[in-house]
Design an enzyme around this catalytic site. Structure first.
Site, PDB file in Angstrom:
ATOM      1  N   ALA A  54       0.841  -1.192   0.000  1.00 39.97           N
ATOM      2  CA  ALA A  54       0.000   0.000   0.000  1.00 39.97           C
ATOM      3  C   ALA A  54       0.877   1.243   0.000  1.00 39.97           C
ATOM      4  CB  ALA A  54      -0.923  -0.020   1.213  1.00 39.97           C
ATOM      5  N   GLN A  98       1.460   3.514   2.114  1.00 40.43           N
ATOM      6  CA  GLN A  98       2.249   3.738   3.330  1.00 40.43           C
ATOM      7  C   GLN A  98       2.846   2.418   3.826  1.00 40.43           C
ATOM      8  OE1 GLN A  98       3.285   6.236   5.359  1.00 40.43           O
ATOM      9  NE2 GLN A  98       2.544   7.845   4.000  1.00 40.43           N
ATOM     10  N   SER A  99       3.277   1.594   2.901  1.00 38.22           N
ATOM     11  CA  SER A  99       3.708   0.238   3.222  1.00 38.22           C
ATOM     12  C   SER A  99       4.982   0.184   4.060  1.00 38.22           C
ATOM     13  CB  SER A  99       3.930  -0.544   1.924  1.00 38.22           C
ATOM     14  OG  SER A  99       4.540  -1.779   2.179  1.00 38.22           O
ATOM     15  N   ASN A 100       4.860  -0.404   5.260  1.00 36.66           N
ATOM     16  CA  ASN A 100       6.046  -0.662   6.077  1.00 36.66           C
ATOM     17  C   ASN A 100       6.944  -1.691   5.402  1.00 36.66           C
ATOM     18  OD1 ASN A 100       5.434   0.975   8.464  1.00 36.66           O
ATOM     19  ND2 ASN A 100       3.730  -0.443   8.742  1.00 36.66           N
ATOM     20  N   CYS A 135       7.394  -2.105   2.193  1.00 38.47           N
ATOM     21  CA  CYS A 135       8.167  -1.439   1.142  1.00 38.47           C
ATOM     22  C   CYS A 135       9.315  -0.623   1.737  1.00 38.47           C
ATOM     23  CB  CYS A 135       7.251  -0.550   0.302  1.00 38.47           C
ATOM     24  SG  CYS A 135       6.181  -1.473  -0.827  1.00 38.47           S
TER      25      CYS A 135
END
Length: 333
Positions: free
Chosen positions: A73, A75-77, A79
């Site tokens: 997503a 705000q992907s942690n 990523c």
């Protein structure tokens, strides 16, 4: 279980602590609550994906990769941490970011979006909600191949049979710590999202014959779909580890009551849980995963779900950088 047979990088010095939540736990009479602090794992800002990436990046390096591709997503942690691990290994990184909330991507937003820029991601591809992310990553990989690059694709959340080994290892770490602490835990509560953490812990506990129930709080799928995802990955992990048997479907416990309007959407329970843990224990939860998981655990405690399970371990999977993209939700309360 012999995890030494699998190549692994190490991004954290030592074990993450298990600490009692004394002030928080005092609010729930009759229970003793501890927290496994995987928010203190290594790499930029920490979080559970670091454990998965230790095995995934080792596999990428073994295959001669020069570029990592993954998705999540906006705000992907996952990523953020994949990008950080790529930097640590001197590899390039491409991110496919899905707008699960329409028109929500802002390159200049705070939280993980800021960190994507600070960590110098090579390329970001923003796609609409519902996009076939695996197909998009395959397309990116094909384009890189034509340029002579050697890409390695990591699935969302790092949740496959390689990444899941990170939480099998975590289960072993927890059991050794509990032994050294002379602490008998009756239940483990964790986030159940892309399934890697839940399946890894479940398989690790099962493979060690520890007989500790693992309660997953879902943050995206409906209950039965999530249980199936966790079960299928547990089977793959058991096969990879050559266990005599995988956990049964009945061992996969998931609650989907705390998702709210959808993945990454704010809930009142999440806001209250984040504030409560910050104000009693000075521990920061994140709004997407651990905030909703804690909200679920609090509700289950209040409803008496745990019955005689008095010693509970909350697995804190990190993600607090995402808090800073939700300032409006917190300031408005």
């Amino acid at each position: 279980m012999n995890l030494c047979q699998f190549p692994r990088r190490r991004y954290t010095v030592g074990n993450t602590p298990i600490e009692p939540l004394e002030r928080f736990g005092a609010l729930f009479t009759g229970y003793h609550i501890h927290c496994k602090r995987d928010d203190l794992l290594g790499l930029a800002g920490g979080g559970n994906k670091t454990r998965k990436l230790e095995f995934l990046m080792a596999d990428a390096l073994a295959q001669g990769a020069d570029t990592i591709i993954t998705c999540g997503a906006i705000q992907s942690n996952h990523c953020r941490l994949t990008l950080a691990a790529a930097n640590k290994e001197g590899l390039a990184c491409h991110l496919v970011l899905e707008q699960r909330v329409p028109n929500s991507y802002d390159r200049f937003a705070g939280g993980n979006n800021l960190l994507f820029d600070l960590l110098a991601v090579e390329e970001v591809y923003v796609v609409e909600g519902g996009t076939d992310l695996a197909a998009k990553m395959a397309s990116v990989a094909e384009c890189l191949h034509t340029k002579g690059r050697k890409p390695y694709i990591i699935p969302g959340g790092g949740s496959n049979a390689i990444g899941g080994l990170g939480y099998v290892a975590c289960a072993q770490e927890i059991l050794q710590q509990l032994y050294e602490m002379d602490l008998n835990i009756d239940a483990i509560v964790c986030t159940s999202g892309s399934a890697g953490t839940h399946a890894g812990i479940l398989t690790g506990i099962y493979g060690n014959n520890a007989h500790i129930p693992v309660i997953g709080i879902g943050i995206n799928r409906q209950k039965e779909a999530q249980r199936q995802a966790v079960y299928e990955l547990s089977v793959k992990l058991a096969e990879k580890l050559k266990l005599p048997k995988a956990p049964d479907m009945e061992d996969v416990i998931v609650f989907d009551n705390y998702v709210g309007e959808g993945y990454s959407r704010v809930t009142e329970g999440m806001l209250e849980a984040v504030r409560l843990l910050a104000q009693t224990e000075a521990i920061l939860l994140d709004p997407i995963y651990t905030g909703k998981t804690m909200a679920g655990m609090i509700d289950l405690l209040k409803k008496g779900y745990f019955n005689n399970l008095k010693n509970i371990l909350f697995l804190h999977t990190g993600g607090s950088p995402a808090l800073f993209a939700y300032t409006e939700a917190f300031w408005s309360k």
